[in-house]
Enzyme design. Structure first.
Site, PDB file in Angstrom:
ATOM      1  N   CYS A  56       0.832  -1.209   0.000  1.00 25.90           N
ATOM      2  CA  CYS A  56       0.000   0.000   0.000  1.00 25.90           C
ATOM      3  C   CYS A  56       0.861   1.251   0.000  1.00 25.90           C
ATOM      4  O   CYS A  56       0.533   2.252  -0.608  1.00 25.90           O
ATOM      5  CB  CYS A  56      -0.932   0.008   1.185  1.00 25.90           C
ATOM      6  SG  CYS A  56      -0.042   0.015   2.738  1.00 25.90           S
ATOM      7  N   HIS A 101      -1.576   1.576   7.528  1.00 22.94           N
ATOM      8  CA  HIS A 101      -1.915   1.511   6.117  1.00 22.94           C
ATOM      9  C   HIS A 101      -1.623   2.858   5.450  1.00 22.94           C
ATOM     10  O   HIS A 101      -1.602   3.887   6.106  1.00 22.94           O
ATOM     11  CB  HIS A 101      -3.403   1.186   6.037  1.00 22.94           C
ATOM     12  CG  HIS A 101      -3.913   0.826   4.689  1.00 22.94           C
ATOM     13  ND1 HIS A 101      -3.230   0.075   3.785  1.00 22.94           N
ATOM     14  CD2 HIS A 101      -5.083   1.133   4.075  1.00 22.94           C
ATOM     15  CE1 HIS A 101      -3.957  -0.079   2.686  1.00 22.94           C
ATOM     16  NE2 HIS A 101      -5.083   0.568   2.841  1.00 22.94           N
ATOM     17  N   ASN A 122      -8.627   3.752  -1.721  1.00 26.59           N
ATOM     18  CA  ASN A 122      -7.885   2.613  -1.205  1.00 26.59           C
ATOM     19  C   ASN A 122      -7.253   1.863  -2.378  1.00 26.59           C
ATOM     20  O   ASN A 122      -7.493   2.209  -3.540  1.00 26.59           O
ATOM     21  CB  ASN A 122      -8.833   1.705  -0.411  1.00 26.59           C
ATOM     22  CG  ASN A 122      -8.113   0.908   0.659  1.00 26.59           C
ATOM     23  OD1 ASN A 122      -6.908   0.723   0.613  1.00 26.59           O
ATOM     24  ND2 ASN A 122      -8.868   0.425   1.633  1.00 26.59           N
TER      25      ASN A 122
END
Length: 336
Positions: free
Chosen positions: A112, A282, A302
């Protein structure tokens, strides 16, 4: 840093919340969240029951209890904070920039940190060039070649990724199977969710791809000729007006925050932490902000494909630093 990743609220024998509540499985947590009065978001089942919490934590792409490598920051560019609108959406502000509308998929890799960064870089190149340069910067190149950024598919730091872009440069590269750009992503997109059109994700992290400093066969220029560079790296911490003005002027940015188990079941509305312990850290891309039924929020993309959450996006409460969301924002400018 997000990224971190993927996800899931799984069936955990006992999921303890900060308030001492426990749940036998994710369905009980979802039912509890949706039963609360006045809550600003809805929960739903995003992940298959076969995943457990440890599976998910291995996917969280920003390392915990690690010292972020030293990064030399510049001062953010001067911006006008006098006229910040109630709402802003980068997709509407720059409708010709295709990268801003794209929701990528990191697959079974804790990347990520890389995805959020290359997404924002791609967007900012388009914004700075007034739409003349449409490029997808390669997550593959960043994950595999930036040893100073962290640990590849086992996590890394967006701040270091921006610095690598500035000093070493990154080539182009599209999604898995796209054959676009110099180095497209080689880890397959997969279904992190209970339903969807993709094959299911694996339970273990994929090996970090090998750093190959050459373009795929048939690409018409060399690896070094394809490099894109940044001109500066900077960050924001709890300075929301300057952050908003910077997004309006230069495009999306990267946020690193703490993920709690309830976030993994997000479906719609404005998220804030309700119940469940931490699942890791994240990285995601902020593309705008707004107000929903009187609640200020950030609009965020996302990297778990469009089946997760609200078509791959989510809203999180703004101005409250929920989950540390406003503490660690990284950005940079391209060198065109």
């Amino acid at each position: 840093m997000l990224r971190i990743l993927l996800l899931g609220l799984l069936v955990v024998v006992s999921m303890q919340s900060p308030t001492g509540l426990s749940f036998n499985n994710q369905n009980e947590m979802i039912e509890y969240i949706n039963s609360l009065e006045g809550i600003t978001w809805k929960a739903g089942k995003n992940f298959d029951d076969s995943y457990n919490l440890e599976d998910i934590k291995r996917l969280m792409g920003v390392p915990q209890n690690q010292v972020v490598p030293d990064v030399e920051y510049s001062e953010p560019p001067e911006v006008d904070i006098s006229e910040i609108p109630e709402s802003f959406d980068s997709r509407e502000a720059w409708p010709t920039c295709d990268s801003i509308k794209e929701v990528r998929d990191q697959g079974t890799c804790g990347s990520c940190w890389a995805f959020a960064t290359v997404e924002a870089i791609s967007d900012r190149i388009c914004v700075a060039s007034n739409g003349k340069q449409q490029v997808e910067i390669s997550a593959e190149d960043l994950v595999s070649c930036c040893s100073s950024c962290g640990f590849g598919c086992n996590g890394g730091y967006p701040e270091s990724a921006w610095s690598y872009y500035q000093h070493t440069g990154l080539v182009s590269g599209g999604l898995y199977g796209s054959k676009k750009g110099c180095r497209p992503y080689t880890i397959a997109a997969c279904e992190h969710h209970t339903t969807g059109h993709l094959p299911p994700c694996g339970k273990s992290i994929e090996p970090t791809p090998k750093c190959q400093k050459q373009c795929i066969a048939g690409y018409n220029i060399t690896y070094n000729e394809d490099k894109h560079y940044g001109s500066k790296t900077y960050h924001f911490s709890n300075d929301n007006q300057k952050l908003q003005a910077d997004i309006m002027q230069n495009g999306p940015v990267v946020a690193t925050y703490q993920v709690f188990e309830d976030f993994l079941s997000y479906k719609s509305g404005v998220y804030y932490h309700v119940t469940g312990p931490s699942a890791g850290y994240h990285a995601v891309k902020i593309i705008g902000w707004g107000v929903d039924n009187g609640v200020d929020y950030w609009l965020v993309a996302n990297s778990w494909n469009e089946d997760w959450g609200d078509k791959g996006l989510f809203k999180i409460r703004r101005g409250r630093d929920d989950c540390g969301f406003e503490q660690q924002i990284s950005a940079g400018l391209p060198k065109l």
